[in-house]
Design an enzyme around this catalytic site. Structure first.
Site, PDB file in Angstrom:
ATOM      1  N   SER A 176      40.212  57.973 -35.728  1.00 35.09           N
ATOM      2  CA  SER A 176      39.001  57.251 -36.118  1.00 35.09           C
ATOM      3  C   SER A 176      37.801  58.004 -35.572  1.00 35.09           C
ATOM      4  O   SER A 176      37.934  58.829 -34.658  1.00 35.09           O
ATOM      5  CB  SER A 176      39.033  55.834 -35.523  1.00 35.09           C
ATOM      6  OG  SER A 176      37.796  55.173 -35.667  1.00 35.09           O
ATOM      7  N   TYR A 189      40.049  48.775 -29.647  1.00 33.22           N
ATOM      8  CA  TYR A 189      40.203  49.712 -30.763  1.00 33.22           C
ATOM      9  C   TYR A 189      39.751  51.108 -30.348  1.00 33.22           C
ATOM     10  O   TYR A 189      40.438  52.101 -30.600  1.00 33.22           O
ATOM     11  CB  TYR A 189      39.385  49.220 -31.959  1.00 33.22           C
ATOM     12  CG  TYR A 189      39.602  50.016 -33.225  1.00 33.22           C
ATOM     13  CD1 TYR A 189      40.680  49.748 -34.053  1.00 33.22           C
ATOM     14  CD2 TYR A 189      38.722  51.032 -33.588  1.00 33.22           C
ATOM     15  CE1 TYR A 189      40.888  50.479 -35.215  1.00 33.22           C
ATOM     16  CE2 TYR A 189      38.914  51.763 -34.748  1.00 33.22           C
ATOM     17  CZ  TYR A 189      40.001  51.484 -35.557  1.00 33.22           C
ATOM     18  OH  TYR A 189      40.199  52.216 -36.708  1.00 33.22           O
TER      19      TYR A 189
END
Length: 253
Positions: A145, A158
């Site tokens: 990510s 996350y």
């Protein structure tokens, strides 16, 4: 080797986690169009749309079910799967996100994200890699990510998990590259998926994000298919431990 053969996945079998929608579905279909047969992993048996799209590419697919929020279930799942299938390509795409200010972030939310995004990914990679190591060939692609590089806002678990995915990608590549396995990652930018719906619906955040992306748009899941085919194919045989950013130019700003 010709360029056509360099990017061909004919005769290979790919296992894609989180293949029901979004990025996982787009990658599965891209690999299928390159010739790979697919094993589609989800935690609910509603993979019909992805199965149909894969079938239209002229290859075979099978759906398997596993709840990756329970990493202790991964090892027995792999034993059963590998007894019946040779897996040449593993795409660790499945992931979840929880949004909450760090000071109030619940431990349950922390644990569920780390278990799904990191712990299950590690155990799955371990077990799928064992026969790859014996054969001296395999491709593992982790979905990282932009938050493998940045901290984000109200997504501490996350960000932590995706930083760890980038680091684990490099660690596994260091051990397995000499044995014929390429371990790499793709770091998607801001992609229009279920995980980013809250951001897109927030007018202020949406405008701020778009103002920084040089291409001026959110990415679509299909924007990641080419990168996945490259990393899954012989074209990437000398690419190891790399995190390939596909972000419309976000990181260049």
């Amino acid at each position: 080797m010709s360029i056509e053969n360099m990017f061909s996945l004919k005769g290979k079998t790919a296992l894609v986690t989180g293949a029901r929608t979004g990025i996982g579905q787009a990658i599965a279909v891209g690999l299928a169009q390159a010739g790979a047969n697919l094993i589609l992993l989800g935690h609910r048996d509603n993979m019909q749309e992805t199965s149909q799209l894969v079938s239209e590419a002229g290859v075979k697919s099978q759906t398997v079910l596993l709840d990756l929020s329970k990493p202790d279930k991964v090892a027995p799942f792999c034993q059963d799967l590998l007894a019946e299938h040779r897996v040449d390509i593993l795409v660790n795409n499945a992931g979840i996100i929880r949004r909450e200010p760090a000071v109030d972030f619940s431990y349950d939310n922390w644990e569920s994200v780390i278990d799904t995004n990191l712990n299950a990914l590690f155990v799955l990679s371990q077990h799928i890699a064992k026969p790859m190591l014996e054969r001296g060939y395999g491709k593992i692609i982790n979905i990282a990510s932009l938050l493998s590089f940045q901290g984000g806002i109200t997504v501490p678990s996350y960000a932590a998990s995706k930083h760890a995915v980038a680091g684990l990608t490099k660690a596994l590549a260091n051990e397995w590259a000499q044995k014929g396995i390429q371990v790499n990652a793709i770091a998607p930018g801001y992609i229009s998926t279920n995980n980013t719906q809250a951001l897109r619906e927030n007018e202020e955040r949406n405008a701020a994000i778009l103002s920084r992306i040089p291409t001026g748009r959110w990415g679509e899941p299909d924007d990641l298919a080419g990168a996945a085919v490259f990393l899954a194919s012989p074209a990437s045989n000398y690419v190891n431990g790399h995190v390939l950013v596909v972000d419309g130019g976000w990181m260049a700003r």
